[in-house]
Design a protein around this motif. Structure first.
Motif, PDB file in Angstrom:
ATOM      1  N   VAL A   8       1.000  -1.357  -0.137  1.00 28.43           N
ATOM      2  CA  VAL A   8      -0.295   0.516  -0.053  1.00 28.43           C
ATOM      3  C   VAL A   8       0.834   1.199   0.195  1.00 28.43           C
ATOM      4  O   VAL A   8       2.355   1.161   0.481  1.00 28.43           O
ATOM      5  N   ASP A  45      -2.104   2.398   7.976  1.00 25.31           N
ATOM      6  CA  ASP A  45      -1.146   2.118   6.977  1.00 25.31           C
ATOM      7  C   ASP A  45      -0.870  -0.015   7.012  1.00 25.31           C
ATOM      8  O   ASP A  45      -1.701  -0.459   6.041  1.00 25.31           O
ATOM      9  N   ASN A  70      -4.597  -0.979   6.531  1.00 25.10           N
ATOM     10  CA  ASN A  70      -5.253  -1.116   5.052  1.00 25.10           C
ATOM     11  C   ASN A  70      -4.677  -1.794   4.470  1.00 25.10           C
ATOM     12  O   ASN A  70      -4.858  -3.017   3.785  1.00 25.10           O
ATOM     13  N   ARG A  88      -6.220  -5.185   2.633  1.00 28.27           N
ATOM     14  CA  ARG A  88      -6.633  -6.009   1.293  1.00 28.27           C
ATOM     15  C   ARG A  88      -5.201  -7.959   1.321  1.00 28.27           C
ATOM     16  O   ARG A  88      -5.959  -8.336   0.345  1.00 28.27           O
TER      17      ARG A  88
END
Length: 481
Positions: free
Chosen positions: A92, A105, A108, A112
């Protein structure tokens, strides 16, 4: 009330159930470990639901009898060639304008990874990060707070074929045991035999069972690679039986454990006499026995070593190789491993995370997986248990109780005692007035004689009255007849 943890290891030859309680220190106190032979599992795959289920229920009954609790939930392990791991890498872009990595972060990136789909015939059992790297490709030990334009991670996915998993879950459903968590055996075996420092340095754990050998490789504190190889100690027994077919298979296992060695060069040649009942079977030389064992063990070691080399860890195991499982009890097996691989090797049994009192219950490498699963489950949370419903005990009545039962009950009303009937009246109560002699049992002659005697007296009295008062005017007539 104790916080219990229940772990069930379904192996190819045995089912093991370990029950523990969580001590105040956080260590596990083993309440019991039971084993039950199992014929319905082949190389980790349930091949017969009926026999495997019966073995599971028998093992549960043993554990419940020893602990006094009803086992309703459990953590379980699964192993076989249908279990594998796969790596997946993704990244990311860091949202902060100064390229400072934040928790958002990492979240995220985790989201994924959790959205990755397995193949149609597989389920994802677990996933976890192996490492994080920055935009320059350098590994980041603590990503939060580090500077990079993007955050990259490689995750390890533990996969299991759906058909194999469904067979496995079915025997637990049929036994009415809820699976609180299912884990690959190779992913939990390290819990009781390898320290965090050894995982950080690099170590391989090899669990050799009867039909499956599990390999787990740790480096940098993470499980980097795992595999289940469909070969184990039963292959050694088969080879011995082919050489000496007169020896029955149950005796071969004992022969291997007592007289066997994994290295023929360490064996002094003696003649081993084997008896079956009163009959002497053909003897076998200990040197020949060791040669058979060494040849098959070398094959198993080659399979393991090839997996280590192909995974890229041939020279990344400073903490060496740790052997456990039933075959690890074999004499000289660690020395043979070290000779073939060139890596320092030791045999280990469960010892980490246990109370001092529990150590003596886990002294065999054969129990390592069950104990490791127990420790892994404890980190997830306690297991719900039930109470065993036992039938109420009926106490035999003693003299005192009998006397108390015979005492009259005092009530507010007074009950007259029953008036006992005279013998004649008792006899009349059981005679049918309209019946004949056949209505009275032939064996009861006293009742028959009493009946006709009274009838004769009654007839005589009536006749006397009739002759005394032929016109029937006397008021003293016997109206009863």
């Amino acid at each position: 009330m104790k916080n219990y943890v229940v772990a069930i290891d379904v192996g190819s030859s045995e089912i093991k159930i370990a029950v523990g309680s969580i001590a105040e220190s956080g260590a596990i106190n083993i309440e019991c470990i039971v084993t039950e032979p199992c014929d319905g599992v082949t190389a980790g795959l349930i091949s017969n639901n009926q026999t495997a289920g019966n073995a599971l229920r028998a093992a549960r009954e043993k554990a419940e009898e020893q602990t006094g609790i009803a086992i309703t939930d459990a953590y379980v392990s699964i192993s076989g060639k249908f279990v594998r791991c796969a790596r997946y890498t993704d990244h990311v872009y860091v949202e902060d304008k100064d390229n400072c990595i934040a928790r958002e972060d990492m979240l995220n990136l985790s989201n994924r990874m959790h959205n990755v789909k397995a193949e149609d015939n597989e389920n994802i059992m677990d996933l976890f990060p192996i490492c994080y790297t920055n935009d320059a490709g350098a590994e980041i030990k603590n990503p939060v707070g580090s500077y990079s334009k993007q955050l990259t991670s490689t995750y390890n996915y533990i996969l299991c074929e759906r058909n194999a998993e469904e067979r496995f879950r079915r025997i637990f459903r049929d036994a009415h045991i809820s699976i609180q968590g299912m884990f690959a055996s190779a992913a939990v075996i390290s819990e009781s035999v390898v320290t965090a420092e050894e995982k950080e340095e690099g170590v391989a754990i090899v669990d050799i069972g009867s039909e499956v050998t599990d390999l787990a490789i740790y480096r940098g504190g993470a499980l980097c690679h795992m595999v289940s190889i469909p070969i184990g100690g039963l292959a050694i027994n088969t080879d011995i039986h082919h050489y000496a077919s007169q020896i029955p298979l149950p005796a071969i296992e004992k022969l291997k454990k007592v007289h066997g060695s994994a290295m023929a060069s360490n064996t002094t040649n003696v003649t081993i006499n084997i008896q079956k009942g009163a009959r002497n079977l053909m003897p076998i030389q200990s040197l020949n026995l060791a040669a058979i064992i060494e040849a098959r063990m070398t094959d198993i070691i080659d399979y393991v070593w090839n997996e280590i080399r192909e995974a890229g860890f041939e020279k990344k195991l400073p903490a060496g190789i740790v052997l456990t499982g039933g075959v690890a009890n074999l004499k000289d097996v660690a020395e043979l491993f070290q000779k073939v691989t060139g890596v320092e090797t030791r045999v280990a049994c469960a010892e980490l995370g246990l109370t001092t009192e529990s150590l003596e219950l886990a002294t065999s490498p054969n129990l390592t997986l069950a104990v490791s699963l127990l420790l892994h489950g404890a980190k997830k949370g306690a297991t719900p248990v039930g109470k065993i419903q036992r039938p109420a005990e009926v106490k035999p009545a003693n003299d005192t109780e009998q006397t108390q039962e015979a005492k009259p009950v005092v009530t507010d009303s007074v009950t007259e005692p029953p008036v006992e009937k005279a013998d004649d009246e008792k006899t009349d109560d059981i005679i049918d007035d309209e019946g004949d002699d056949e209505d009275i049992p032939s064996g009861n002659t006293s009742r028959r004689g009493g009946f006709w005697s009274r009838m004769k007296d009654k007839i005589r009295s009536s006749l006397d009255s009739a002759f005394q008062n032929p016109d029937g005017d006397d008021e003293d007539d016997n109206d009863d007849y």
